[in-house]
Design a protein around this motif. Structure first.
Motif, short mmCIF file in Angstrom:
data_model
loop_
_atom_site.label_atom_id
_atom_site.label_comp_id
_atom_site.label_asym_id
_atom_site.label_seq_id
_atom_site.Cartn_x
_atom_site.Cartn_y
_atom_site.Cartn_z
N PRO A 177 52.36 -22.19 -37.24
CA PRO A 177 52.88 -21.17 -36.33
C PRO A 177 51.90 -20.02 -36.12
O PRO A 177 52.03 -19.25 -35.17
CB PRO A 177 54.15 -20.68 -37.03
CG PRO A 177 53.90 -20.95 -38.48
CD PRO A 177 53.08 -22.21 -38.52
N GLU A 178 50.93 -19.91 -37.02
CA GLU A 178 49.87 -18.92 -36.89
C GLU A 178 48.61 -19.48 -37.53
O GLU A 178 48.69 -20.36 -38.39
CB GLU A 178 50.26 -17.60 -37.56
CG GLU A 178 50.59 -17.73 -39.03
CD GLU A 178 51.12 -16.44 -39.63
OE1 GLU A 178 50.36 -15.81 -40.40
OE2 GLU A 178 52.27 -16.07 -39.33
N PRO A 179 47.43 -19.03 -37.11
CA PRO A 179 46.19 -19.62 -37.61
C PRO A 179 45.87 -19.23 -39.05
O PRO A 179 45.00 -18.41 -39.33
CB PRO A 179 45.13 -19.09 -36.64
CG PRO A 179 45.71 -17.83 -36.10
CD PRO A 179 47.19 -18.04 -36.05
N SER A 180 46.60 -19.83 -39.99
CA SER A 180 46.41 -19.58 -41.42
C SER A 180 46.46 -20.92 -42.14
O SER A 180 47.37 -21.72 -41.90
CB SER A 180 47.52 -18.65 -41.94
OG SER A 180 47.65 -18.76 -43.34
N VAL A 181 45.48 -21.17 -43.01
CA VAL A 181 45.46 -22.45 -43.72
C VAL A 181 46.68 -22.57 -44.64
O VAL A 181 47.20 -23.67 -44.85
CB VAL A 181 44.16 -22.62 -44.54
CG1 VAL A 181 42.97 -22.74 -43.61
CG2 VAL A 181 43.96 -21.48 -45.53
N HIS A 182 47.15 -21.45 -45.16
CA HIS A 182 48.32 -21.51 -46.03
C HIS A 182 49.58 -21.83 -45.24
O HIS A 182 50.44 -22.58 -45.70
CB HIS A 182 48.48 -20.18 -46.78
CG HIS A 182 47.35 -19.91 -47.73
ND1 HIS A 182 47.03 -20.77 -48.75
CD2 HIS A 182 46.45 -18.90 -47.80
CE1 HIS A 182 45.99 -20.30 -49.42
NE2 HIS A 182 45.62 -19.17 -48.86
N LYS A 183 49.68 -21.28 -44.03
CA LYS A 183 50.81 -21.62 -43.17
C LYS A 183 50.74 -23.09 -42.76
O LYS A 183 51.77 -23.77 -42.65
CB LYS A 183 50.82 -20.72 -41.93
CG LYS A 183 51.23 -19.29 -42.21
CD LYS A 183 52.69 -19.21 -42.66
CE LYS A 183 53.11 -17.76 -42.87
NZ LYS A 183 54.50 -17.66 -43.38
N LEU A 184 49.52 -23.58 -42.54
CA LEU A 184 49.36 -24.99 -42.18
C LEU A 184 49.85 -25.89 -43.31
O LEU A 184 50.54 -26.89 -43.08
CB LEU A 184 47.90 -25.28 -41.86
CG LEU A 184 47.56 -26.72 -41.46
CD1 LEU A 184 48.37 -27.14 -40.23
CD2 LEU A 184 46.06 -26.86 -41.18
N ALA A 185 49.51 -25.55 -44.55
CA ALA A 185 49.98 -26.33 -45.69
C ALA A 185 51.50 -26.25 -45.80
O ALA A 185 52.17 -27.25 -46.12
CB ALA A 185 49.32 -25.83 -46.97
N GLU A 186 52.05 -25.07 -45.53
CA GLU A 186 53.51 -24.90 -45.60
C GLU A 186 54.23 -25.78 -44.58
O GLU A 186 55.22 -26.44 -44.92
CB GLU A 186 53.88 -23.44 -45.36
CG GLU A 186 53.60 -22.52 -46.54
CD GLU A 186 54.01 -21.10 -46.24
OE1 GLU A 186 54.66 -20.86 -45.19
OE2 GLU A 186 53.67 -20.20 -47.04
N VAL A 187 53.75 -25.80 -43.34
CA VAL A 187 54.44 -26.59 -42.32
C VAL A 187 54.25 -28.09 -42.56
O VAL A 187 55.13 -28.90 -42.23
CB VAL A 187 54.00 -26.21 -40.88
CG1 VAL A 187 54.40 -24.78 -40.58
CG2 VAL A 187 52.52 -26.40 -40.67
N LEU A 188 53.12 -28.48 -43.15
CA LEU A 188 52.95 -29.89 -43.51
C LEU A 188 53.96 -30.26 -44.60
O LEU A 188 54.56 -31.34 -44.57
CB LEU A 188 51.53 -30.15 -44.00
CG LEU A 188 51.23 -31.61 -44.41
CD1 LEU A 188 51.45 -32.57 -43.25
CD2 LEU A 188 49.81 -31.74 -44.96
N ALA A 189 54.17 -29.35 -45.57
CA ALA A 189 55.17 -29.60 -46.61
C ALA A 189 56.57 -29.69 -46.00
O ALA A 189 57.38 -30.54 -46.40
CB ALA A 189 55.12 -28.50 -47.66
N ASP A 190 56.87 -28.82 -45.03
CA ASP A 190 58.17 -28.89 -44.34
C ASP A 190 58.33 -30.22 -43.63
O ASP A 190 59.42 -30.82 -43.63
CB ASP A 190 58.31 -27.74 -43.34
CG ASP A 190 58.48 -26.39 -44.02
OD1 ASP A 190 58.84 -26.37 -45.20
OD2 ASP A 190 58.23 -25.36 -43.35
N PHE A 191 57.26 -30.69 -43.01
CA PHE A 191 57.28 -31.97 -42.31
C PHE A 191 57.60 -33.09 -43.31
O PHE A 191 58.43 -33.97 -43.04
CB PHE A 191 55.92 -32.22 -41.64
CG PHE A 191 55.79 -33.54 -40.93
CD1 PHE A 191 56.14 -33.66 -39.60
CD2 PHE A 191 55.31 -34.66 -41.59
CE1 PHE A 191 56.03 -34.87 -38.93
CE2 PHE A 191 55.18 -35.88 -40.94
CZ PHE A 191 55.55 -35.98 -39.61
N GLY A 192 56.94 -33.05 -44.47
CA GLY A 192 57.18 -34.07 -45.48
C GLY A 192 58.59 -34.02 -46.02
O GLY A 192 59.21 -35.06 -46.27
#
Length: 569
Positions: free
Chosen positions: A523-538
C-alpha cells in the motif's frame, strides 16, 4: 561477562565449551551460547549443528566437522575438507571412527585455543558428550557446559503439543534406539505422556512396541520431523494407524527414512487440541521459499522479517553498488557541507547515507559536520540509517514514502528565512528526476550528485536459476523496477506458479511489461509493508484452503507446468 565464563585458556591445553545448539531453530540459542561462540577459535560439531551456530561465530573461526561421511564435502567459503583438525601445522586427518569426536576436540584445543564443541539439543542428553568431557578431564583440559533446549522438549512445543497441563500427568522420555524391553514394558503399563526420539522409518516399530506392552491402539500420537525449523512437518494419528498415515502421506517408504523425529504419545497429542495449538506451522508463510532480490547490504533485514512469518528467504543480489566513476563531484559536495554551502541535504536511500558516511570517515568527519544543516530522508529505512549515523532527520514524508511524497512536504524557498538556497542531493546514477524537478519548482537550487552507481550483479548459481524458472520458489519480492529487470536478465523469468509481490505501481508496471502477473502490491513503498501484505496474502490463502476442506499447500507445490489464468491487477 557471564559468571560462568572460563578464565584465560591454558597456553598448552586450551579450553573447551560443550554447547547445546538446541533442536534446530538458531533463535533458541541461549545468550551464554552466543557469548561463547563469539570468543571461539575453533568450532567442532556435526554439519547440521554447525549450520545453526556458525552465524554467531567470529570471522575466521576454524571449523572441524565430525560427520564421518562428509570428508569430501568442502566447508563453505574455505575450500578445505570438512574433516580438518586445525593446529600449529594445520594438518588434515583421515576420517575418524564415527564417534572419535573426543580426539578431534583434543587436537583442536592444542596451543591454547578456545574450542566450542556444539551438539544438537542439550549436552546432558547427548549420548557421547560425557565421554568427551571425561577425556578433557583426564588430559587436564578445562571445560564448561552451556545447556541447550533438548529436542524432546523444544520440538513438541513448536508442534503445538504441550507435554503437561493442569491434570499433571507424568512425562516419560525414551530413545527408541537404545530402549530395553523393560523400558517398553514400563511405558506400556503407564498412562504417562511418552516422548519418543526415533527415526521416521522406525516410528511404526516404536508404536508397535507400546501397543504390545499394553497401550491402546487408539492412543493419539504426533510425529514431527525437522522440528523447530521451517522444514518442520507434523502428522497426527494413533498408535495403530501411524504406519498407514505415513504411507498415505507418501512419506514412507523414502530414502530419507533415517531422519530423526520426535513422537509424542498421549491424549495431549489429539488432533483437536493440535488444531488449536499449532502456532508454528500455521504461520502465514510457513515453509514458503521466498526470493529476495536486493543488494547484499539491504536483504538481511527483509529476510529476518520474512522468517518471522515462517518463510525461508533466499537472498539473490540483483544489484551491486559501486563508487562513482569520477569521485571529484562527491568530494566537492561533502566539503561544501562543512563550509556552509547548503541549507538542506536530502537522502533518498540507505545507499546514499552509506556513501556520504564513507566519505565523511575518509576525511575524518562525523555526524557533527551536519550541524546547522537541515536533513531530509525518504522512507523509514533511510531515516534509520541516518539515526544509526548519529543524525536525526528534520523531514520525512508524512504521506507517500517516495521522492514525490518528499516534494509534497518540502517547504518552498523563502529568502527571508532561508539564508542559503541550495540543496545537496546525493543519489544513484540512475535515479529519476522527480525530486530535482520538484525542488527547483519550489525555488531551490539543487546539486544533484552521483554518490554511487548501481550495476547488474553476477548471475546466481545454476541451481537457483533453475528454481526461479521451474517454479521452485513460492514468491518473489520485487523492491524496485531495476530488481525486476536485473533478475530477469541474470536468472530468467519466474515461473507462473510463483507469487509476484511488488513494492509499488511503478515496479508492478515493469513486472507486467516482462510478462509477470502481479499478485501482491504494497500500500506504500516500504519493504516492510511489502512483507506484511505478502504475509496477509499467505494467511488468506491458507484460510481459504481450510474453509474448503482442502490441504494447505504452498504455491510451488502446484502441479509442475500448470499454468494459471492470467488476471488483471
Amino acid at each position: 561477562m557471564s559468571p560462568t565464563t572460563l578464565s584465560a585458556a591454558s597456553p598448552e591445553h586450551g579450553q573447551v565449551t560443550f554447547l547445546g545448539a538446541g533442536p534446530g531453530d538458531p533463535g533458541l540459542l541461549t545468550l551464554r551460547a552466543v557469548e561463547a561462540l563469539a570468543h571461539a577459535d575453533v568450532l567442532v560439531g556435526e554439519h547440521e549443528v554447525l549450520e545453526v551456530v556458525r552465524t554467531h561465530a567470529r570471522q575466521g573461526v576454524a571449523v572441524v566437522h565430525t560427520d564421518p561421511d562428509s570428508s569430501s564435502d568442502p566447508v563453505p567459503g574455505t575450500g578445505a575438507p570438512q574433516l580438518t583438525v586445525v593446529d600449529g601445522t594445520s594438518a588434515t586427518v583421515g576420517v575418524p571412527a564415527k564417534r572419535d569426536a573426543a580426539h578431534l576436540v583434543m587436537e583442536a584445543a592444542r596451543g591454547g585455543r578456545r574450542v566450542v564443541r556444539a551438539v544438537s539439543g542439550d549436552p546432558g542428553l547427548d549420548t557421547y558428550t560425557a565421554e568427551e568431557m571425561l577425556a578433557c578431564a583426564a588430559a587436564g583440559v578445562p571445560f564448561e557446559v552451556v545447556p541447550g533446549i533438548a529436542a524432546a522438549v523444544g520440538v513438541p512445543a513448536y508442534a503445538g503439543v504441550p507435554l503437561r497441563d493442569a491434570e499433571g500427568t507424568d512425562v516419560r522420555f525414551v530413545d527408541a534406539r537404545t530402549a530395553s524391553d523393560r523400558c517398553w514394558t514400563e511405558l506400556g503399563a503407564s498412562d504417562a505422556t511418552v516422548v519418543v526420539s526415533t527415526t521416521l522409518d522406525s516410528v511404526a516399530v516404536a508404536a508397535g512396541e507400546l501397543v504390545a506392552a499394553g497401550r491402546k491402539p487408539d492412543t493419539p500420537l504426533t510425529v514431527t520431523v525437522a522440528g523447530t525449523t521451517t522444514r518442520q512437518r507434523t502428522w497426527t494419528a494413533t498408535l495403530g494407524t501411524i504406519a498407514q498415515t505415513l504411507k498415505q502421506a507418501k512419506v514412507l517408504p523414502s530414502p530419507e527414512g533415517h531422519r530423526p523425529v520426535i513422537a509424542v504419545v498421549g491424549e495431549r497429542s489429539a488432533a483437536a487440541r493440535r488444531d488449536q495449538l499449532s502456532w508454528f506451522e500455521s504461520k502465514p508463510l510457513f515453509g514458503w521459499k521466498v526470493l529476495v532480490p536486493r543488494t547484499r547490504e539491504q536483504a538481511p533485514a527483509l529476510s529476518d522479517q520474512l522468517r518471522s512469518y515462517g518463510a525461508v528467504p533466499q537472498e539473490v543480489p540483483t544489484i551491486a553498488v559501486e563508487p562513482p566513476r569520477t569521485p571529484q563531484q562527491m568530494e566537492r559536495a561533502v566539503k561544501g557541507l562543512v563550509t556552509g554551502r547548503y541549507e538542506w541535504i536530502a537522502f533518498t536511500s540507505v545507499n546514499a547515507v552509506k556513501a556520504v558516511r564513507e566519505k565523511f570517515e575518509e576525511y575524518g568527519l562525523d555526524a557533527r559536520a551536519f550541524a546547522g544543516i537541515k536533513v531530509a530522508a525518504v522512507g523509514d529505512q533511510t531515516a534509520k540509517a541516518l539515526i544509526d549515523f548519529g543524525v536525526r532527520p528534520d523531514l520525512v514524508p508524512s504521506g507517500e514514502q517516495s521522492a514525490r511524497g518528499l516534494v509534497e512536504d518540502w517547504p518552498p524557498y523563502d529568502p527571508v528565512f532561508d539564508p542559503i538556497d541550495r540543496v545537496f542531493l546525493p543519489r544513484a546514477d540512475i535515479a529519476t528526476e522527480t525530486l530535482v524537478a520538484g525542488l527547483i519548482e519550489l525555488g531551490w537550487e539543487v546539486d544533484d550528485v552521483t554518490a554511487y552507481r548501481t550495476v547488474r550483479a553476477s548471475p546466481p548459481p545454476a541451481e537457483t536459476r533453475e528454481a526461479i524458472k521451474g517454479g521452485g520458489f513460492d514468491a518473489v519480492m520485487f523492491t524496485s523496477s531495476s530488481t525486476v529487470r536485473n533478475l530477469v536478465g541474470i536468472a530468467g523469468k519466474p515461473h507462473n506458479v510463483t507469487v509476484i509481490a511488488c513494492i509499488g505501481p511503478a515496479t508492478a508496471k515493469t513486472a507486467e511489461e516482462h510478462g509477470l502477473r502481479v499478485d501482491v502490491m504494497a500500500p506504500e513503498p516500504s519493504v516492510h509493508k511489502l512483507a506484511e501484505v505478502l504475509a496477509d496474502f499467505g494467511a488468506k490463502r491458507r484460510l481459504a484452503a481450510l474453509e474448503a476442506g482442502e490441504p494447505v499447500t504452498r504455491p510451488s507445490e502446484r502441479r509442475p507446468g500448470a499454468r494459471r489464468r492470467r488476471t488483471s491487477t
